[in-house]
Design an enzyme around this catalytic site. Structure first.
Site, mmCIF file in Angstrom:
data_model
loop_
_atom_site.group_PDB
_atom_site.id
_atom_site.type_symbol
_atom_site.label_atom_id
_atom_site.label_comp_id
_atom_site.label_asym_id
_atom_site.label_seq_id
_atom_site.Cartn_x
_atom_site.Cartn_y
_atom_site.Cartn_z
ATOM 1 N N ASP A 1 0.848 -1.192 0.000
ATOM 2 C CA ASP A 1 0.000 0.000 0.000
ATOM 3 C C ASP A 1 0.883 1.240 0.000
ATOM 4 O OD1 ASP A 1 -2.241 1.571 -0.004
ATOM 5 O OD2 ASP A 1 -2.851 1.140 2.049
ATOM 6 N N LYS A 2 0.246 2.360 -0.275
ATOM 7 C CA LYS A 2 0.912 3.665 -0.244
ATOM 8 C C LYS A 2 0.021 4.604 0.543
ATOM 9 C CE LYS A 2 0.324 7.860 -2.257
ATOM 10 N NZ LYS A 2 -0.957 8.600 -2.385
ATOM 11 N N HIS A 3 0.630 5.580 1.212
ATOM 12 C CA HIS A 3 -0.161 6.614 1.872
ATOM 13 C C HIS A 3 0.588 7.923 1.716
ATOM 14 C CE1 HIS A 3 -3.658 7.167 4.571
ATOM 15 N NE2 HIS A 3 -3.006 8.258 4.958
ATOM 16 N N THR B 1 -8.979 10.821 0.107
ATOM 17 C CA THR B 1 -9.314 9.824 -0.918
ATOM 18 C C THR B 1 -10.748 9.312 -0.752
ATOM 19 O OG1 THR B 1 -6.998 9.221 -1.069
ATOM 20 C CG2 THR B 1 -8.566 7.593 -1.873
ATOM 21 N N LYS C 1 -3.528 2.826 10.595
ATOM 22 C CA LYS C 1 -4.361 2.304 9.493
ATOM 23 C C LYS C 1 -3.597 1.246 8.710
ATOM 24 C CE LYS C 1 -5.494 6.525 7.643
ATOM 25 N NZ LYS C 1 -5.384 7.581 8.653
ATOM 26 N N LYS C 2 -2.345 1.546 8.434
ATOM 27 C CA LYS C 2 -1.572 0.656 7.559
ATOM 28 C C LYS C 2 -1.187 -0.642 8.277
ATOM 29 C CE LYS C 2 -2.696 3.225 4.896
ATOM 30 N NZ LYS C 2 -3.342 3.154 3.564
HETATM 31 N N1 URA Z 1 -3.212 11.227 6.400
HETATM 32 C C1 URA Z 1 -3.680 10.543 7.480
HETATM 33 O O1 URA Z 1 -4.233 9.456 7.338
HETATM 34 N N2 URA Z 1 -3.502 11.059 8.687
HETATM 35 C C2 URA Z 1 -2.881 12.242 8.897
HETATM 36 O O2 URA Z 1 -2.744 12.640 10.027
HETATM 37 C C3 URA Z 1 -2.392 12.966 7.784
HETATM 38 C C4 URA Z 1 -2.583 12.426 6.520
#
Ligand code: URA
Length: 434
Positions: free
Chosen positions: A81-83, A121, A188-189
């Site tokens: 994944d990417k964030h 997103t 999350k990741k």
């Molecule tokens: N994206 C996120 O999921 N959390 C943040 O705090 C900043 C960007």
């Protein structure tokens, strides 16, 4: 058992919370035993005082453990994944997910909504009529088997602590904190059962951390927390001085991503370059390719052959989206144009100011009870370096609330700086890797 006000006092006065205190605070917040006012006070204290590495690890773990954790390795494919830390016009995830999944890598993306002046997103994705961003565990597995990817939001079951904190941070000016950004993203990741995470850390006026020094500090913190919690992480730094691509705001970014996937040759060059660089890192780190050359070749072949574009539409359909209906509906909107007030080269199109104008149009939230307008957004006709003549259209503004046009246009005007000479511009959106 701790006393909430005592924990808040300790953090307010610059003390270090123990891992037990942090984990108790998160668990009680999610159970509803701590009020939103107390959570907001905690976030503000953290924003001002910062978090130690030990506190950041504890917060990340507690947020990760506030809901369920996935396990997808029985599906027999690499998982990546990417964030991004958040930007303006940053639709890269919407291209990357279908591209990388078309390269036979699973991409189980948990993403967020608009935050401050940046887009989210999930808000973008939900601008497609009928599209769902919340599914049961068995439906998620079905999505991975069928299309190799999903894009969903936090929920009551999935990182609920991030859902709660994120919503409050958005409206309490508590986004800009290295500890909170790290915990929000990595929690999350860490739920996703990843072999590889690639971070796009934004630097510039439109980023939450405008300077390279702050971005590097964030990268080092993320690397340390990810290493501590067993998540392979690669960091790319990218510029966020002006918006990415030409579209800013929910549907308009979805539309631009779809167009870019449909036709590699006409995709905006900054979007294409950044997407390819991140996709290469995802393939390399997850074991989906052996060399950067092989990774790039694979990515270009699925992009240029239309396979990734088909995957995008397969994903939209699988998540319940009705593409044709959405396209038709948004086409009927009447824009408000902002025209150039002098001749000259565009020296600056300031990302943060464009993001604020999009927010005024309804693309984000000013209070936590606001609903996002999927039609709100801006199409830029000119980018830095372009020559414009007085009276030529600089941008089209869209909104379901026409009363927002004059204040948003007034804000957007402030994003532009003209120059009689062609400005010197960076040759690439990428600043480096870590
Ligand atoms: N994206 C996120 O999921 N959390 C943040 O705090 C900043 C960007």
């Amino acid at each position: 058992m701790f006393i909430t006000a005592e924990l808040l006092r300790k953090k307010r006065d610059g003390g270090e919370l123990s891992p037990e205190e942090v984990s108790w605070f998160v668990a009680q917040s999610v159970r509803g035993n701590i009020t939103e006012a107390q959570i907001a006070a905690f976030l503000m204290a953290v924003c001002i005082r910062g978090l130690s590495l030990r506190e950041t690890v504890a917060l990340t773990q507690a947020m990760r453990d506030s809901g369920i954790r996935f396990s997808w390795h029985h599906l027999g494919k690499p998982i990546a994944d990417k964030h991004s830390t958040g930007g303006v016009g940053d639709k890269i995830s919407l291209l990357l997910v279908p591209l990388v999944s078309a390269c036979n890598i699973l991409v189980p993306m948990i993403s967020g909504r608009a935050l401050g002046h940046t887009g989210g997103t999930i808000d973008k994705w939900e601008s497609i009529h009928g599209l769902r961003t919340s599914f049961s565990l068995s439906e998620l597995e079905q999505l991975l088997r069928q299309v190799g990817a999903f894009i969903i939001g936090q929920s009551e079951e999935i990182v609920p602590a991030d859902r709660l904190f994120y919503r409050l941070r958005d409206v309490t000016a508590t986004v800009e904190s290295i500890g909170l950004i790290t915990a929000s993203i990595l929690s999350k990741k860490l739920v996703e059962d990843l072999d590889a995470l690639v971070m796009d850390i934004k630097v510039g006026s439109g980023a939450f951390l405008p300077t390279l020094d702050a971005a590097q500090e964030l990268a080092h913190t993320m690397r340390s927390v990810a290493a501590e919690l067993g998540l392979p992480l690669r960091v790319l730094f990218s510029r966020m001085e002006s918006p990415l691509g030409f579209a800013v705001g929910n549907w308009w970014e979805i539309w631009e991503a779809e167009q870019a996937l449909r036709d590699y040759a006409t995709a905006p060059s900054d979007v294409r370059e950044l997407t390819e660089a991140l996709a290469v890192e995802m393939l390399l780190l997850s074991g989906g390719a052996d060399s950067p050359q092989q990774a790039l070749q694979l990515i270009r072949s699925v992009w240029q052959s239309g396979t990734a574009w088909e995957r995008f539409h397969a994903l939209v359909r699988a998540q319940g989206g009705r593409w044709e209906e959405s396209s038709e509906a948004y086409k009927s909107l009447h824009p408000f144009y902002l025209s150039a007030w002098e001749d000259g080269y565009l020296a600056t199109v300031d990302a943060r100011t464009v993001g604020m104008a999009a927010l005024l149009l309804g693309a984000g939230r000013k209070t936590q009870h606001d609903t996002v307008d999927p039609a709100a957004g801006i199409l830029l006709y000119k980018k830095p370096g372009d020559f414009v003549r007085r009276g030529e259209a600089l941008a089209a503004l869209f909104s379901s609330t026409p009363a927002s046009f004059p204040p948003a246009a007034e804000m957007l005007r402030k994003a532009y700086q003209f120059s009689p000479e062609p400005p010197t511009l960076p040759s690439s959106p990428i600043l480096g890797f870590l």
